[in-house]
Write an enzyme that holds these catalytic residues in place. Structure first.
Site, PDB file in Angstrom:
ATOM      1  N   THR A  40      -4.262  11.914  -4.572  1.00 21.00           N
ATOM      2  CA  THR A  40      -4.295  11.179  -3.302  1.00 21.00           C
ATOM      3  C   THR A  40      -3.336  10.004  -3.377  1.00 21.00           C
ATOM      4  OG1 THR A  40      -5.903   9.491  -3.948  1.00 21.00           O
ATOM      5  CG2 THR A  40      -6.769  11.596  -3.159  1.00 21.00           C
ATOM      6  N   ASP A  41      -3.008   9.431  -2.240  1.00 23.06           N
ATOM      7  CA  ASP A  41      -2.374   8.131  -2.271  1.00 23.06           C
ATOM      8  C   ASP A  41      -3.472   7.101  -2.568  1.00 23.06           C
ATOM      9  OD1 ASP A  41      -0.615   6.070  -2.222  1.00 23.06           O
ATOM     10  OD2 ASP A  41       0.307   6.588  -0.311  1.00 23.06           O
ATOM     11  N   TYR A  42      -3.057   5.853  -2.737  1.00 21.41           N
ATOM     12  CA  TYR A  42      -3.935   4.812  -3.262  1.00 21.41           C
ATOM     13  C   TYR A  42      -5.221   4.670  -2.420  1.00 21.41           C
ATOM     14  CZ  TYR A  42      -4.577   0.774  -6.269  1.00 21.41           C
ATOM     15  OH  TYR A  42      -5.019  -0.090  -7.236  1.00 21.41           O
ATOM     16  N   ALA A  43      -6.312   5.073  -3.009  1.00 21.66           N
ATOM     17  CA  ALA A  43      -7.638   4.937  -2.378  1.00 21.66           C
ATOM     18  C   ALA A  43      -7.719   5.612  -1.013  1.00 21.66           C
ATOM     19  CB  ALA A  43      -8.023   3.454  -2.255  1.00 21.66           C
TER      20      ALA A  43
END
Ligand code: BGC
Length: 761
Positions: free
Chosen positions: A292-295
């Site tokens: 995923t991208d950050y969070a």
């Protein structure tokens, strides 16, 4: 063994023997599948979920740091509850974390260590939009390779690059991180970057690392250029204009994919099974893993689609393998499994894909492959890398204007270098320059002094409101000068008076582009523009050296300044690369890869627009597609850039005007360097499908070649046209080429081409 001996008898020559020996040795290694099957058969569910969990080190901040605490982290590694790290820096630290994983955890599974060093690690290259403007794939590959060499020397084995999001809206700050607006060019660049990072064959030695193509997908189409905003587009447009660069990276063998923050037509990319399963895996055959991208699993809650538990389930089922910093898999997957909301196959599939990449990287064979503590001193920021960065940077600068051949400057003249960018270190590096030591960067003033007699004045503050520096910049790019605007200007004008030429070093600060840096006004910040006007009013010749991470609306500058050299953010060697070009040691050859608009109202603006129902023919006409107050033409078109020499194009010659799907046409044009300097020219090929079964663009880039031509010389440049270049997704979403007439255009930029036609039968 028996088969081996038998074959050996039958084909007893040297080469087949060698081949068979290799085959024999290969057969003796356990296959990755067998190895991973065995490993997974011994893993607990908790350990499997651990492989899907990526957490943040504390050496950098590239998102909201949610739960990280270093003591707890070490315990988590020991328990096998962590699969990968982001933002841990330094080979000794990474080696220690890896040691804990492979010596103190039950399953001894090595960790991945990732970071965003997308235009260099400690030797920083120009921002990606600048690199693209070089149109030099070899240089782009080399820069990616050097970044991999340096980062792998420091313990890292994973880079969050290439960033291949097509961007047609320069209000979006992240346009700086990609290759611009064109899918064909974006695809070629993506392939070069993957080759540069991963090597060929992939991961062969400890300088080849795992690449991660991002942000999948369509992130650059964010509405109104606002970061993290709405993306709603037809599948036909997505496929024809946006998806190809990601696909090209997959074809080049990229090992990982990062899903994007945005939603697509109502479904977040991270939970989008059409994107991650149907297109990426089933259609394109992607074999690596998705992070995923950050969070971004947490963002699913912000989208109003439920809580962390539901978001984790949706993401895993859609095909997202690794959770970066959301802790959503960590906290929820065990429970989801017990509740029967997922089954073990979902966890196993994700875990297997991650382990397979770790295997391919060679981490099971040698978990310390990237932890050679003797390498940093030799491999990071060394003289060779810096020299290469300087040379590469010079090719990214775009000469936008050069009235009366003001450039190149004469080394004997006295130069007034004026502007906040003229004496600044961190700002030279661009938005992802943070892994570098900013104190090692040199200032333009220091560099220029090696060429000529230079006097400097700051001239103004970089922004109208200096408090902007506090929230904008993670690194504090500019110190506030305590003097008033009037005092700064007075000093600048007195310095200007003593000089033959003014070089105004102005533009955006590095942090004004990149993530979360959208702008609605694309001018040079106001105090800098006031300064520039005052400098022009002196009547002295003015060269604008423009720093920017995006196309700017510099109509006034185009009309009033004598020469403009756009240098983006050139990286660690900015101080030398810029004067290399200003003083003519290097002839500029960059060309824009994103259109520059006249004003913000023209945005989105891009050269490969589709045919419209009532096209504008000239200046405003009632019932035509245009504006009352500006023309449709941009300030600078895609592909535009000048040189210190001139190139004359001959007529296009084509070997046939009719082709079948199996044929290859060859179109050739003779280019003459008619000026008095050697130089590079990027020759561009565009194609238009004249009559089609669906609405098609007015032209599309389908080839380019950057050629070096000595003064007075002529070179032939040829392009091969095969039917694969004519294919597109039709209304039924089939990938086809259609018979009929095509226009073939060759030229120096997208708005300056000559045209011939041919027919596909
Ligand atoms: C960015 C990504 C980056 C990630 C990790 C995110 O905020 O969108 O491009 O790779 O952070 O730093």
């Amino acid at each position: 063994m028996k088969i081996y001996l038998l074959l050996q008898k039958r084909y007893m020559n040297k080469f087949s023997l060698l081949f068979l020996s290799v085959l024999f040795v290969a057969c003796k290694q356990p296959s990755p599948d067998k190895f991973i099957d065995d490993l997974m058969s011994r893993m607990s569910v908790e350990e499997k979920i651990g492989q899907l969990h990526l957490i943040s080190g504390t050496d950098a901040i590239s998102g909201e740091n949610l739960y990280s605490d270093s003591n707890k982290t070490v315990m988590e590694i020991r328990k096998g509850k962590v699969g990968a790290f982001i933002n841990a820096k330094g080979v000794n630290k990474i080696r220690e974390l890896q040691r804990i994983a492979v010596e103190e955890s039950r399953m001894k599974i090595p960790l991945l260590f990732g970071m965003d060093f997308l235009h260099g690690y400690e030797t920083i290259f120009p921002i990606p939009l600048g690199m693209a403007s070089s149109w030099n794939l070899k240089n782009i590959e080399t820069a990616a390779h050097i970044a991999a060499v340096e980062a792998s020397a420091d313990g890292l084995n994973w880079v969050y690059s290439p960033m291949v999001d097509i961007a047609r809206d320069p209000r979006w700050g992240r346009i700086a991180e990609g290759a611009g607006e064109d899918p064909f060019l974006g695809g070629e660049i993506a392939k070069a970057q993957v080759r540069g990072y991963q090597g060929e064959p992939a991961y062969a030695d400890n300088t080849n690392i795992l690449a991660c193509v991002k942000h999948f997908a369509l992130y650059g189409a964010s509405e109104a250029g606002r970061d993290y905003s709405v993306v709603d587009m037809s599948e036909q447009r997505a496929r024809n204009d946006y998806l190809y660069p990601y696909q090209a990276a997959i074809e080049a063998g990229v090992g990982s994919v990062m899903s994007s923050f945005n939603e697509i037509n109502g479904m977040p990319a991270t939970a989008n099974s059409w994107l991650l399963d149907d297109v990426l895996r089933k259609e394109w055959g992607f074999q690596g893993f998705v992070v995923t991208d950050y969070a971004s699993i947490n963002d699913i809650q912000r989208f109003g689609m439920g809580n962390s538990y539901g978001a984790a389930i949706m993401s895993l089922k859609a095909g997202t393998d690794m959770d970066m910093e959301s802790y959503a898999y960590y906290f929820n997957l065990q429970k989801a499994l017990s509740n029967g909301d997922i089954n073990i196959r979902h966890i196993d599939d994700a875990c297997r894909r991650i382990l397979k990449i770790k295997y391919k990287l060679g981490l099971f064979k040698d978990p310390y492959k990237y932890c050679d503590t003797t390498r940093p001193a030799r491999d990071i920021y060394n003289a060779k890398h810096r020299e290469t960065a300087r040379k590469i940077a010079t090719e990214t600068f775009v000469l936008l204007k050069n009235d009366s051949n003001l450039l190149p400057l004469k080394k004997q003249s006295t130069i007034a270098l004026i502007g906040p960018h003229g004496n600044n270190r961190p700002n030279m590096l661009g938005s992802w320059g943070w892994p570098a030591n900013i104190n090692k960067a040199t200032t333009l003033l220091e560099g220029m002094k090696e060429y000529a007699s230079v006097i400097y004045a700051r001239g103004c503050q970089p922004y109208e409101d200096m408090t902007q520096e506090d929230y904008l910049s993670l690194t504090k790019d500019f110190e506030k000068d305590p003097r008033s605007e009037a005092e700064l200007l007075r000093e600048a004008l007195s310095v200007a008076k003593k000089a033959d030429v003014i070089v105004a070093a102005l533009g955006e600060s590095a942090e004004m582009s990149g993530e979360s840096s959208s702008r609605s006004d694309l001018n040079i910040p106001a105090p800098q523009k006031r300064l520039l006007k005052a400098l022009v009013a002196t009547g002295k010749p003015v060269v604008l050296v423009l720093f920017t991470g995006r196309p700017l609306t510099i109509l006034w500058e185009k009309d009033n300044v004598d020469a403009i050299l756009n240098v983006w953010f050139p990286g660690t060697e900015a101080a030398f690369a810029i004067p290399d070009v200003l003083f003519g040691d290097v002839n500029p050859s960059g060309k824009l890869t994103a259109t520059w608009s006249l004003n913000v109202g023209q945005i989105p603006i891009y050269y490969n627009i589709k045919n419209v129902s009532k096209p504008m023919q000239e200046w405003f006409h009632k019932f035509r597609s245009g504006y009352l107050d500006v023309p449709n033409e941009p300030l600078y078109p895609f592909g535009y850039g000048l040189s210190y020499t001139t190139f004359d194009y001959g007529e296009i010659a084509i070997n046939d005007t009719v082709m079948s799907e199996k044929d290859t046409l060859v179109a050739t044009v003779a280019i003459t360097n008619s000026g008095d300097r050697d130089g590079y020219e990027t020759v561009q090929l565009y194609i238009r499908d004249v009559v089609a079964s669906t609405v098609r663009p007015v032209k599309e880039l389908k080839g380019f070649e950057k050629v070096f031509i000595k003064k007075g010389e002529t070179k032939n440049v040829s392009f091969k046209i095969t039917s694969s270049l004519l294919k597109f997704y039709n209304y039924q979403l089939q990938y086809v080429c259609e018979q009929g007439e095509f226009e073939l255009m060759i030229g120096r930029n997208s708005a300056d081409t000559q045209t011939i036609t041919f027919t596909l039968i």
